[in-house]
Design an enzyme around this catalytic site. Structure first.
Site: not given
Ligand code: NDP
Ligand code: GDR
Length: 352
Positions: A135, A137, A158
């Protein structure tokens, strides 16, 4: 030969898009899901067919990244050509509330899966390619634009866990010659995004406010900047990484960054709403340590993988707003028919 892929986190946003992509390419996809008291397969239900039907190309297996034995069993059973480790506790703010759990799943969970993979490959002499979901992050406080050589400065439990997973993956590639790629993906969104992430929280609220179902939207830091792309584009990059001759690590991003304030303004104005009349600050949504500015430099992915994003920020927000306006309209119809849905999602959780 039909290729077999194993996806952890198959029920998540990316799991659903990746499953669609791989099924479309003719893969037999195996997803690992964890047991829940309610069905948690909404995002993949349209791809799932009864396993008794011949030609079913998505098979689900129970497992959890906290359970090393189950991971080994699933690997043995599936015998995958490609493994995509997407499973994670993926919410940054929540990771401050449950840091040990986040480390157990995101860092140690990756190590457990890599250990299982190492033995699986050594004993069976099989060739397996592995994708690790890293990520942006991980860059945390590092100045933008961030690229593969930018040092990590993680700012949350995280992010620290993802950094650990990243280095485990690099170490297993070097120590055991495994084909492992780290994707360093910047934020990617879609109508399937979880409702406690800021983009979806905003587009859900805009739709509900437009339909008179909600009056206010409570947010945290409006000044944070993110590089937001479309999830459908990003899963293509994951797949491309595993199709190369050599394993490597890649940043995946649009190269454009916007503030949360820009996001709110764009989403609300799409529906003719003045966001200033509806948005209020709630300190609950502030993080103990924030990541101020992320903007990725994905030149390497462009050059080596030939990958390019297809959707810009405005188009993405428009797509999500349109989808969520539709959901709000459905909610309103149900409400009028006397079916009251309980207060739900981002508006009521208080965590996201
Ligand atoms: P989601 O939160 O939508 O999905 C996470 C998945 O992981 C779900 O299927 C969840 O299952 C599963 N999970 C959670 N805990 C466990 C566990 N203990 N064992 C097995 N599976 C588990 O995330 P995204 O699809 O958005 O992201 C996919 C991956 O990419 C994640 O690793 C995230 O950290 C990473 N990532 C995401 C980004 C983004 O912007 N979306 C950017 C960079 C990295 P359940 O449905 O049961 O909760
Ligand atoms: P992020 O996504 O932390 O970048 O992680 P998120 O959408 O939660 O936050 C983005 C930014 O928005 C600000 N923010 C808020 N965020 C949330 N969730 N709720 C609020 O009310 C709010 N108000 C302001 C946050 O402070 C932050 O700066 C996501 C996840 O998908 C991670 O798993 C992934 O790795 C990174 O993106 C890349």
């Amino acid at each position: 030969m039909v290729k077999r892929a194993l996806i952890t986190g198959v029920t998540g946003q990316d799991g659903a898009y990746l499953t669609e992509l791989l099924v479309g390419k003719g893969y037999a996809v195996h997803g690992m899901l964890r047991r829940a008291s309610l069905f948690n397969t909404d995002r993949i239900d349209h791809l799932y067919h009864d396993p008794h039907v011949t030609g079913a190309n998505l098979t689900l297996h129970y497992g959890d990244l906290s359970d090393g034995t189950a991971l080994r069993r699933v690997l043995e059973k599936v015998q995958p050509d490609e493994v995509y480790n997407l499973g994670a506790q993926s919410h940054v703010k929540v990771s401050f509330e449950v840091p040990e759990y986040t480390a157990d799943i995101d860092a140690l969970g990756t190590l457990r899966l890599l250990e299982a993979l190492r033995d699986h490959v050594a004993h069976g002499g099989r060739k397996v390619r592995f994708y690790q979901a890293g990520s942006s992050e991980m860059f945390g406080a590092a100045k933008p634009p961030q690229h593969e050589k930018t040092p990590f400065e993680p700012r949350s439990p995280y992010a620290v866990s993802k950094v650990a997973a990243h280095w485990y993956a690099v170490n297993y590639r070097e120590a055991y010659g495994l084909f492992i790629c780290n994707g360093i993906l910047f934020n990617h969104e879609s109508p399937r995004r979880g409702e406690t992430f800021v983009t979806r929280k905003v587009t859900r609220a805009a739709g509900r406010i437009k339909e008179g179902l909600q009056g206010k939207l409570f947010l945290g830091n409006l000044e944070a900047r993110r590089d937001w792309g479309f999830a459908g584009d990003y899963v293509e990059a994951m797949w491309l990484m595993l199709q190369q001759d050599k394993p490597d690590d890649y940043v995946v991003a649009t190269g454009q960054s916007h503030s949360v304030r820009d996001l709110v303004e764009t989403a609300f104005s799409e529906l003719g709403l003045d966001w200033k009349k509806h948005v209020e600050l709630d300190a609950r949504y502030l993080r103990p340590t924030e990541v101020d500015a992320l903007q990725g430099d994905a030149s390497k992915a462009r050059k080596v993988l030939g990958w390019r994003p297809t959707m810009d920020f405005k188009t993405l927000v428009k797509l999500m707003v349109k989808h969520d306006l539709g959901l709000a309209q459905q909610e309103k119809t149900l409400h009028r028919a006397g079916y009251d849905s309980p207060a739900r999602g981002a508006a009521s959780t208080g965590v996201g």
